[in-house]
Structures are given as structure tokens and as C-alpha cells.
Motif scaffolding. Structure first.
Motif, short mmCIF file in Angstrom:
data_model
loop_
_atom_site.label_atom_id
_atom_site.label_comp_id
_atom_site.label_asym_id
_atom_site.label_seq_id
_atom_site.Cartn_x
_atom_site.Cartn_y
_atom_site.Cartn_z
N PRO A 42 -5.58 3.05 6.26
CA PRO A 42 -5.17 4.20 5.44
C PRO A 42 -5.03 3.75 3.98
N PRO A 43 -5.37 4.57 3.03
CA PRO A 43 -5.34 4.20 1.60
C PRO A 43 -4.01 3.61 1.16
N GLN A 44 -2.89 4.16 1.64
CA GLN A 44 -1.58 3.68 1.18
C GLN A 44 -1.32 2.26 1.67
N ARG A 45 -1.66 1.99 2.95
CA ARG A 45 -1.47 0.63 3.47
C ARG A 45 -2.40 -0.34 2.80
N ARG A 46 -3.64 0.09 2.54
CA ARG A 46 -4.61 -0.80 1.90
C ARG A 46 -4.14 -1.19 0.50
N ARG A 47 -3.54 -0.25 -0.23
CA ARG A 47 -3.08 -0.52 -1.59
C ARG A 47 -1.91 -1.51 -1.58
N LYS A 48 -0.94 -1.31 -0.67
CA LYS A 48 0.21 -2.20 -0.60
C LYS A 48 -0.22 -3.62 -0.20
#
Length: 431
Positions: A42-48
Motif C-alpha cells: 500500500p502507498p502509505q506503508r511503502r512511503r514509511k
């Protein structure tokens, strides 16, 4: 059909479609188990995850590249950045350097300061014996005059261009007289007594740690009073070449007790122009030729003598106790001493004879008694050398009375009682 599985975070169950592929179920690993930023995250997990990985990489680069530089700065201390405070010795470096290391362990020790004051800081210290002067040695070291052509003659008050040293100067007096100084950054240790810029330090104390008496510390500090058994063949030795009237008079008076020997140029006030003493009880020591005429080796001559005449040349000068009394102690010869009565605060009065030249009867009576009473004489030799509390005057080291004297000197100079590393930028302004 719906399959139910538990998430990695041990949270509530999630539904996975029967059509979910294996790659989508394990998006964070590759075939060999290494981490992978899968596009299926998911984009949010990938960013973190990306931020965390970047921080780790940046920290690793910093450790690998910057930390070695910081370590090198503190070890090599390049000029113009920061430098460890430095203490410079002048003359008698074999004596002053170990003294400096005990008092100022946080300082780097070098011989002679740089002739360029800009290479020093307010934290730096020069330590020199009185009356020796650092400046002429500095000039000799660099073999050149100062930029304006002048050749300085005094650290603070030279008639020519002064050496503008920004730090402190510590003068150590042994037998030399103090020169008056004008800078508030000048300090003294020696026999001038205690003041805001001076700390009393007896010369004999320095010699116990940094001079000819250092091998005898166990004996001096009472850990062992045992000395090699040496037969006392003779009564008294007077080994001096600086003749002083009251010493010569005492030597003559002692010749009425028993046969006395001289080991130097001084032979008593009854000496004739031909160099012979009128009294038959005054003789040249048979050991004179067997030993070097170096005064610091006199204790070797004293060993077969019951008593040694070790009076100070400066009379009752307060704060001044030279090596003489200690020479007799380490030789196992009872000192016959005259000088400042401060000696009684340091040395056990039962272990030596204080001979008052103004009233010699008491001293002469005690010496005569001990000379003819072997048991009483041997009891004197067994007495501890130091008086009760005398060790306080030797507290230059941390293991002696908690280094009280060391702390006193450091406090006088505006330093912390306990050494700590502190750095100042080169070219710092004076306080």
C-alpha cells in the motif's frame, strides 16, 4: 469461498480472496529473503518504509565517514581547529615533566612554547623553575629573533619586545629567589607561602617524587623503616662546601662530643689558613675520595655515620626545607638539623635532632646521650620519618591524602580540582 488468516501485527483477522497470488501475500521479500519494496505494498506503508531505510543509510554513511574524522581531530589536534591544552616546560625537563603530568594530566606536555603566540590558547601553561627564564631558550630553539627583530629577555616584563603568551605561567622555586611578576596569569609554588597566586611547596617534597629520593618512597612514607645494616663506624659527618658561620660553629661544638669528620671544603670556624683545623677531634672523612663530589650523592658518605650535620644555608627562611635532612634519613644517619621550625610539622621530631644555633645546649646534650646509649640511638632510627599529618605536605598525587596539595595548586590557577578535558579554539581571546 473465503480464507481467513491472522495479520503480522497480530491484529484482527483479514479476508483474502482465493485468487490472491503468493507474490501479493509476501510483498516484502525476494527468493533469497532480502527486503524488497514491492509495488504491491500500500502507498502509505511503502512511503514509511522508504523513509526508515533512507535514515538508516544516512546514519551508516555518517558513521563511516565522519566519526573517523572527529577521532582524528582529537588525536592529531590540527592547528586552527581545536587543540588539547598544552603545557610547556623550560629547563630541567626531566624534573618538571613528571611533576606537570601529576598536576595536569589532561594537558599535552611539550618542551618549550612556540615563538608565535597565535599558536597558543588561554588554556595553555608554561612551567619553569626559578630563576631560569624560558624566553632565551625559546629563541635558541627556533634560532631566530621575533618578527620585529627584538630578542626578548623576560616572559612578562622584558625590556625588549615581550613574549605575549596568552596562557598561564607557573614558576616553581627550589633554592632560587622569586622574581617579581606583574601579570595576573603568573603563579608560584615554593617557599613564598600561601597567597592568591602562590602555594607553599617545600623543595624536599619535589625531590621525593621527582628527584634523587624517589627510590626511597616506601621508607619515607613509613611502609618500611628497614634499611640495610651498616655498621656505624664514625660519630658525625659534615659534608658542605658552602661555608656558613653558624654551621661551622656547630661543627666545632660537636667536636667536643666526639671525633667529627668533614667531607667538603667547610671544616669549622677554627680552620687555619693552611686548611687544618686546630682541634684534634676534627678530621677529614676517610670516605671523601671514595665518592663523587656531586652533592646529591652525599647520602652514600653518610651511611657509616651515626649523625650527619645537615643545617640549611638560608637559616630559618620560612617555607624552605632543602634536600639535606632527607639525605641523612635515607642514609640511616640521624639528622642534626637547623632551619625553619616548619620542619617539625613535616618530620617526626623524635627521628632527628633539631639543633638551635641560638641555644645549642639542648641539642648537644641529646646528641651526647644518644652517642653513648646504643639502645636509645637505635630507637631513634626506628621512628617513622614523617610527623603525624606530615603526609599532607606531600599530597601531589591522588593516592596520598586524596591529592589535597595537587587540588590546592589547581584551584589557585583557576582549574578544576579534578582534571577534565576541555578545549578552546586556537587564537582565543584572553580572559
Amino acid at each position: 469461498m473465503v480464507l481467513t488468516t491472522r495479520s503480522r501485527s497480530k491484529g484482527p483477522s483479514t479476508n483474502i480472496s482465493p485468487t490472491t497470488t503468493a507474490a501479493e501475500e509476501a510483498p516484502l521479500t525476494t527468493d533469497n529473503g532480502s527486503l524488497l519494496l514491492s509495488s504491491s505494498l500500500p502507498p502509505q506503508r511503502r512511503r514509511k518504509f522508504g523513509i526508515a531505510l533512507s535514515v538508516m543509510l544516512m546514519f551508516t554513511v555518517y558513521v563511516l565517514l565522519e566519526v573517523p574524522k572527529k577521532v582524528e581531530q582529537h588525536i592529531s589536534m590540527p592547528r586552527g581547529l581545536v587543540k588539547r591544552p598544552t603545557l610547556y616546560t623550560c629547563a630541567h625537563r626531566q624534573f618538571l615533566e613528571p611533576f606537570a603530568k601529576d598536576l595536569f594530566p589532561e594537558y599535552a606536555i611539550e618542551y618549550l612554547p612556540d615563538s608565535d603566540p597565535s599558536n597558543h590558547t588561554v588554556d595553555d601553561i608554561i612551567i619553569t623553575l626559578v630563576p631560569w627564564d624560558c624566553n632565551n631558550e625559546v629563541v635558541a630553539k627556533y634560532n631566530n629573533p621575533f618578527p620585529d627583530g627584538s630578542r626578548i629577555t623576560d616572559l612578562r616584563t622584558g625590556r625588549e619586545e615581550p613574549f605575549d603568551f596568552p596562557g598561564k605561567i607557573l614558576y616553581v622555586s627550589g633554592e632560587g629567589h622569586m622574581d617579581p611578576r606583574t601579570s595576573p596569569l603568573d603563579y608560584h609554588v615554593g617557599y613564598l607561602g600561601d597567597s592568591p597566586t602562590s602555594t607553599e611547596l617545600f623543595y624536599v617534597v619535589l625531590l621525593v617524587f621527582y628527584g634523587q629520593f624517589s627510590p626511597f618512597q616506601d621508607l619515607i612514607f613509613g611502609k618500611s623503616r628497614e634499611l640495610p645494616k651498616v655498621e656505624k663506624e664514625y660519630f658525625l659527618l659534615y659534608a658542605a662546601s658552602h661555608c656558613v658561620d653558624y654551621r661551622d660553629a656547630a661543627f666545632d661544638a660537636l667536636s667536643h662530643v666526639d671525633v667529627v669528620h668533614y667531607g667538603g671544603r667547610c671544616r669549622g670556624i677554627s680552620t687555619t689558613d693552611e686548611g687544618e683545623n686546630e682541634r684534634k677531634n676534627v678530621q677529614k672523612s676517610p670516605l671523601t675520595e671514595a665518592f663523587s663530589h656531586k652533592h646529591w650523592e652525599n647520602f652514600n658518605m653518610m651511611k657509616p655515620y651515626k649523625f650527619s650535620l645537615v643545617m640549611e644555608s638560608m637559616g630559618t627562611q620560612e617555607g624552605y626545607i632543602s634536600e639535606k635532612i632527607m639525605m641523612a634519613f635515607v642514609a640511616g644517619s640521624v639528622p642534626v638539623y637547623y632551619g625553619t621550625r616548619e620542619v617539625l610539622k613535616i618530620f617526626n621530631h623524635k627521628a632527628f635532632v633539631f639543633y638551635d644555633v641560638e641555644n645549642p645546649t639542648e641539642g648537644l646534650t641529646r646528641i651526647a646521650y644518644l652517642n653513648h646509649n646504643q639502645t636509645a640511638y637505635e630507637e631513634v632510627l626506628k621512628e617513622p620519618i614523617l610527623a603525624v599529618g606530615g603526609g599532607n605536605y606531600f599530597a601531589l598525587k591522588d593516592n596520598i591524602h586524596d591529592g589535597a596539595l595537587k587540588k590546592k595548586i589547581r584551584t589557585m590557577m583557576g582549574l578544576r580540582e579534578s582534571p577534565s578535558l576541555s578545549f578552546s579554539p586556537v587564537n582565543a581571546e584572553k580572559n
